[in-house]
Scaffold this active site. Structure first.
Site, PDB file in Angstrom:
ATOM      1  N   THR A 205       0.638  -1.036   0.076  1.00  0.00           N
ATOM      2  CA  THR A 205       0.047  -0.066   0.057  1.00  0.00           C
ATOM      3  C   THR A 205       0.782   1.324   0.007  1.00  0.00           C
ATOM      4  O   THR A 205       0.474   2.282  -0.766  1.00  0.00           O
ATOM      5  CB  THR A 205      -0.979  -0.013   1.115  1.00  0.00           C
ATOM      6  OG1 THR A 205      -1.783  -0.990   0.992  1.00  0.00           O
ATOM      7  CG2 THR A 205      -1.673   1.278   1.300  1.00  0.00           C
TER       8      THR A 205
ATOM      9  N   SER B 248      -0.336  -9.677  -0.710  1.00  0.00           N
ATOM     10  CA  SER B 248      -1.127 -11.158  -0.875  1.00  0.00           C
ATOM     11  C   SER B 248      -0.512 -12.123  -1.699  1.00  0.00           C
ATOM     12  O   SER B 248      -0.783 -13.206  -1.553  1.00  0.00           O
ATOM     13  CB  SER B 248      -2.385 -10.756  -0.916  1.00  0.00           C
ATOM     14  OG  SER B 248      -2.534  -9.571  -1.361  1.00  0.00           O
TER      15      SER B 248
END
Ligand code: ASP
Length: 338
Positions: A13, A62
């Site tokens: 992020t 992920s």
């Protein structure tokens, strides 16, 4: 200040930008980061000297695999002698896995390796990216912390004790079974006595098999066929079962217990972890847990799931047999368990 720090950017992020599909990794992060850091460093002396290196593919963490752990470790080891400390920018979703894995792969070290990231991208006006990065840089440059750690939102935690606890809050990381290594407010309060000893590293390359370790949670009514289907993958060499409380399985399920005993006999290393985040396993406090002792399943003490998973991968990548691995599970290699 003339310490040199390497910032290794892997994605997450912190560097992402908005797209129609939600946040995605972005290309021009180095320029943006440099601009932001320089605007913070007005006198030119408060930040250490830094270089920024990027991994080949910037990812949403992920998508991280054990091969990414080794790629990061290799880059750190290649640049080890040129820098006094390392800050790894990483997605928060699997940061605790990577931090745990790096602690084992790098082994004994003599410089800080601090993983950080953010819950809100640097590209947003209101973000936690800049302060997480600036503080990680200053910790890496000014303190002798010979460990792999995570810095996030005012806390420095041992990497292999960490877990991502909160998905929507800025204090995302927690060290459930070990005190924080430092808290950062107006002052930095570093718990020097908790730190591991500094030692000259001797880096090695490991080949990981991403399929070698599996995780199966116990739940009310769990059938033995779950273990069957997982272990039908013959590449699996170690299995983590997540039981209840202090390590209690549903031992009245005889088919399940028989299947676990058979896997154990077949040489699969089975580690018992608790579904409780705090406290760990005391296998044998109850007769349900004692049933696991009877069939040779190892209690994982107070290891986090991330530490147990990466430790098993590491020990398997070292080529250890199940008999060699078992006594090492609940014994600290890098401060990961009691
Ligand atoms: N999905 C992101 C990642 O782990 C989440 C984050 O970085 O906060 O890469």
């Amino acid at each position: 200040m003339n310490k040199r720090i390497l910032i290794l950017h892997t994605g997450g992020t912190i560097s992402m930008v908005a797209s129609k599909q939600g946040y995605v990794p972005s290309e021009n992060f180095p320029a943006r980061l440099h601009e932001q850091l320089e605007s913070q460093n007005l006198g030119g002396t408060e930040l250490p000297l830094y270089n920024l290196l990027e991994t080949d593919h910037l990812i949403d963490s992920s998508n991280s695999t054990p091969n990414d752990w080794m790629a990061i470790a290799s880059l750190l080891s290649q640049h080890w002698h040129k820098y006094e400390g390392f800050v790894v920018l990483h997605g928060t979703d699997t940061m605790a896995y990577t931090a745990s894995a790096l602690s084992f792969i790098l082994g004994e070290i003599d410089k800080p390796v601090i993983l950080t990231g953010s819950q809100i991208p640097l590209a947003k006006v209101r973000n936690d990216a800049l302060s997480n990065l600036v503080i990680s840089l200053t910790l890496a440059a000014n303190y002798d912390i010979p460990e792999v750690c995570i810095y996030f939102n005012g806390k420095l935690v041992r990497g292999n004790r960490s877990t991502k606890l909160k998905s929507m809050q800025l204090d995302a990381f927690h060290s459930p079974n070990f005190p924080d290594l430092a808290t950062v407010g107006i002052d930095v309060d570093l718990q020097q006595d908790l730190l591991l000893e500094a030692n000259k590293p001797s880096f090695k390359h490991y080949e990981f098999d991403p399929q070698a370790v599996a995780i199966v949670p116990m739940y009310p009514g769990v059938p033995s066929s779950i273990i069957n289907s997982v272990l039908s993958n013959k590449k699996i060499k170690a299995l983590i079962i997540q039981t209840y409380g202090v390590g209690n399985p549903p031992d009245a399920n005889k088919a399940l217990m028989k299947r676990l005993a058979k896997a154990e006999e077949d040489g699969i290393v089975i580690v018992n972890l608790s579904q409780c985040l705090i406290g760990g396993v005391f296998q044998g406090s109850y007769s349900t847990g004692e049933s696991l002792n009877q069939i040779g399943i190892i209690g994982g003490a107070d290891l986090t799931l991330e530490a147990a998973f990466t430790k098993l991968h590491y020990l398997l990548a070292k080529g250890y047999s199940s008999d060699e691995i078992k006594p090492l599970i609940a014994a600290p290699l890098r401060g990961e368990c009691r």
